[in-house]
Design an enzyme around this catalytic site. Structure first.
Site, PDB file in Angstrom:
ATOM      1  N   TYR A 156       0.833  -1.205   0.000  1.00 26.95           N
ATOM      2  CA  TYR A 156       0.000   0.000   0.000  1.00 26.95           C
ATOM      3  C   TYR A 156       0.873   1.263   0.000  1.00 26.95           C
ATOM      4  O   TYR A 156       0.655   2.190  -0.788  1.00 26.95           O
ATOM      5  CB  TYR A 156      -0.902  -0.042   1.243  1.00 26.95           C
ATOM      6  CG  TYR A 156      -1.877   1.102   1.379  1.00 26.95           C
ATOM      7  CD1 TYR A 156      -3.079   1.103   0.677  1.00 26.95           C
ATOM      8  CD2 TYR A 156      -1.615   2.171   2.232  1.00 26.95           C
ATOM      9  CE1 TYR A 156      -3.989   2.151   0.823  1.00 26.95           C
ATOM     10  CE2 TYR A 156      -2.506   3.217   2.372  1.00 26.95           C
ATOM     11  CZ  TYR A 156      -3.700   3.194   1.675  1.00 26.95           C
ATOM     12  OH  TYR A 156      -4.589   4.233   1.817  1.00 26.95           O
ATOM     13  N   LYS A 160       1.101   4.216  -2.841  1.00 24.20           N
ATOM     14  CA  LYS A 160       0.773   5.615  -2.523  1.00 24.20           C
ATOM     15  C   LYS A 160       1.970   6.540  -2.742  1.00 24.20           C
ATOM     16  O   LYS A 160       1.802   7.710  -3.082  1.00 24.20           O
ATOM     17  CB  LYS A 160       0.255   5.713  -1.077  1.00 24.20           C
ATOM     18  CG  LYS A 160      -1.077   4.982  -0.848  1.00 24.20           C
ATOM     19  CD  LYS A 160      -2.167   5.568  -1.715  1.00 24.20           C
ATOM     20  CE  LYS A 160      -3.519   4.910  -1.516  1.00 24.20           C
ATOM     21  NZ  LYS A 160      -4.543   5.465  -2.401  1.00 24.20           N
TER      22      LYS A 160
HETATM   23  P1  NAP Z   1     -13.250   2.550   1.143  1.00 26.41           P
HETATM   24  O1  NAP Z   1     -14.247   3.038   2.110  1.00 26.41           O
HETATM   25  O2  NAP Z   1     -12.773   1.142   1.213  1.00 26.41           O
HETATM   26  O3  NAP Z   1     -13.780   2.838  -0.351  1.00 26.41           O
HETATM   27  C1  NAP Z   1     -12.997   2.487  -1.456  1.00 26.41           C
HETATM   28  C2  NAP Z   1     -13.741   2.844  -2.720  1.00 26.41           C
HETATM   29  O4  NAP Z   1     -12.914   2.504  -3.842  1.00 26.41           O
HETATM   30  C3  NAP Z   1     -15.048   2.102  -2.889  1.00 26.41           C
HETATM   31  O5  NAP Z   1     -16.006   2.981  -3.417  1.00 26.41           O
HETATM   32  C4  NAP Z   1     -14.698   0.996  -3.916  1.00 26.41           C
HETATM   33  O6  NAP Z   1     -15.797   0.652  -4.729  1.00 26.41           O
HETATM   34  C5  NAP Z   1     -13.671   1.722  -4.740  1.00 26.41           C
HETATM   35  N1  NAP Z   1     -12.792   0.832  -5.496  1.00 26.41           N
HETATM   36  C6  NAP Z   1     -11.878  -0.043  -5.001  1.00 26.41           C
HETATM   37  N2  NAP Z   1     -11.239  -0.650  -6.022  1.00 26.41           N
HETATM   38  C7  NAP Z   1     -11.775  -0.151  -7.170  1.00 26.41           C
HETATM   39  C8  NAP Z   1     -11.522  -0.375  -8.557  1.00 26.41           C
HETATM   40  N3  NAP Z   1     -10.597  -1.255  -8.973  1.00 26.41           N
HETATM   41  N4  NAP Z   1     -12.244   0.317  -9.472  1.00 26.41           N
HETATM   42  C9  NAP Z   1     -13.181   1.208  -9.076  1.00 26.41           C
HETATM   43  N5  NAP Z   1     -13.453   1.466  -7.787  1.00 26.41           N
HETATM   44  C10 NAP Z   1     -12.762   0.784  -6.842  1.00 26.41           C
HETATM   45  O7  NAP Z   1     -11.910   3.446   1.210  1.00 26.41           O
HETATM   46  P2  NAP Z   1     -11.675   4.944   1.748  1.00 26.41           P
HETATM   47  O8  NAP Z   1     -11.203   4.874   3.129  1.00 26.41           O
HETATM   48  O9  NAP Z   1     -12.830   5.802   1.401  1.00 26.41           O
HETATM   49  O10 NAP Z   1     -10.413   5.365   0.850  1.00 26.41           O
HETATM   50  C11 NAP Z   1     -10.540   6.100  -0.361  1.00 26.41           C
HETATM   51  C12 NAP Z   1      -9.145   6.483  -0.846  1.00 26.41           C
HETATM   52  O11 NAP Z   1      -8.460   7.216   0.147  1.00 26.41           O
HETATM   53  C13 NAP Z   1      -8.269   5.257  -1.138  1.00 26.41           C
HETATM   54  O12 NAP Z   1      -7.446   5.518  -2.255  1.00 26.41           O
HETATM   55  C14 NAP Z   1      -7.435   5.125   0.115  1.00 26.41           C
HETATM   56  O13 NAP Z   1      -6.239   4.465  -0.110  1.00 26.41           O
HETATM   57  C15 NAP Z   1      -7.233   6.590   0.469  1.00 26.41           C
HETATM   58  N6  NAP Z   1      -6.901   6.811   1.893  1.00 26.41           N
HETATM   59  C16 NAP Z   1      -7.749   6.454   2.882  1.00 26.41           C
HETATM   60  C17 NAP Z   1      -7.391   6.695   4.208  1.00 26.41           C
HETATM   61  C18 NAP Z   1      -8.283   6.358   5.365  1.00 26.41           C
HETATM   62  O14 NAP Z   1      -7.850   6.528   6.493  1.00 26.41           O
HETATM   63  N7  NAP Z   1      -9.493   5.919   5.143  1.00 26.41           N
HETATM   64  C19 NAP Z   1      -6.155   7.281   4.488  1.00 26.41           C
HETATM   65  C20 NAP Z   1      -5.310   7.621   3.452  1.00 26.41           C
HETATM   66  C21 NAP Z   1      -5.694   7.391   2.133  1.00 26.41           C
HETATM   67  P3  NAP Z   1     -16.720  -0.685  -4.494  1.00 26.41           P
HETATM   68  O15 NAP Z   1     -17.028  -0.763  -3.049  1.00 26.41           O
HETATM   69  O16 NAP Z   1     -17.893  -0.426  -5.369  1.00 26.41           O
HETATM   70  O17 NAP Z   1     -15.869  -1.830  -4.984  1.00 26.41           O
END
Ligand code: NAP
Length: 248
Positions: A156, A160
């Protein structure tokens, strides 16, 4: 005047979490919204209705951002449906956390494809309409983990960190065409992705944040609005940490 009035945005991975939060905030600011989902079909369809209730044009597409051809087809369809794309938010992402010792090739490849290759796929496709109109804002969702690393997340963190190098290179390549490219590095944001973690670990993280709380999807969405809007017209190639001071 709303900050994104008259702009057309494409957001990947908006069925849940941060992507969904960004879509709702963008709608509030008057943008037309195309968004994608992959496995959460019902949630994607619900979001489409929720967004349309703001009185804006909104459409959800089931599309795998990790698939090069699918990303190209997606962008062509969105341009046919909406006319062009002014803002791209590469938000889709997954985790497959484990120590390097236990990490399989599949866990490595899945994360690199969903998190990093996806950013290449969709950005490459969106270049065309943006070059044609000589403007655009691309926002890539990185992570503080991509800057400082994290035990148990080498796949991961590498994906990133890769996003940051890609973002800066695209900013240098496309700046002369008035296309900006920036990254956001969220810290610990409380979503379904983090809800799967051990409660004690989460409490420890909250304590380590100078602002003494986990971030919300709105905290990230607000920074995304700024980078998407003309308020950030002179900002490109940058990484904004949205982490409550965690990375200082
Ligand atoms: P999440 O709740 O798990 O949601 C992930 C989203 O990405 C879902 O809508 C999922 O769609 C979609 N997705 C995954 N693989 C995909 C693909 N191959 N094609 C199209 N859509 C896809 O994650 P989140 O926490 O909101 O994170 C969103 C972004 O922020 C990510 O890039 C993550 O790495 C980054 N981030 C998050 C955090 C944190 O603390 N949460 C911190 C730093 C960075 P489906 O459910 O429809 O499959």
């Amino acid at each position: 005047m709303k900050l994104l009035e008259g702009k057309i945005a494409l957001i990947t991975g908006a069925s849940r979490g941060i992507g969904r939060g960004i879509a709702l905030k963008f709608a509030e600011q008057g943008a037309s919204i195309a968004f994608t989902y992959l496995s959460s079909v019902e949630k994607g369809q619900e979001l489409e209705k929720e967004l349309q209730a703001f009185g804006i044009k909104a459409k959800g597409y089931r599309s795998d951002a990790a698939d090069y051809k699918a990303a190209e087809e997606l962008v062509n369809t969105v341009v046919a449906d909406f006319g062009t794309i002014d803002i791209l938010v590469n938000n889709a992402g997954i985790t497959r956390d484990t120590l390097l010792m236990r990490m399989s090739e599949q866990q490595w490849d899945e994360v690199m494809n969903a998190n990093l290759k996806s950013v290449f796929n969709v950005t490459k496709a969106v270049q065309k309409p943006m070059l044609k109109q000589r403007k655009g804002s691309i926002i890539n969702m990185s992570s503080v983990v991509g800057i400082q690393g994290n035990a148990g997340q080498s796949n991961y963190a590498a994906s990133k960190a890769g996003i940051i190098g890609f973002t800066k290179s695209v900013a240098l390549e496309l700046g002369s065409r008035n296309i900006r490219c920036n990254a956001i590095a969220p810290g610990f944001i409380e979503t379904e992705m983090t809800a799967a973690l051990d409660a004690k670990v989460v409490e420890g993280w909250r304590d380590n944040v100078p602002l003494k709380r986990g971030g919300t999807v709105d905290d990230v969405a607000n920074a995304t609005i700024f980078l998407a809007s003309d308020m950030s017209a002179y900002i490109t190639g940058q990484v904004i940490n949205v982490c409550g001071g965690m990375l200082t």
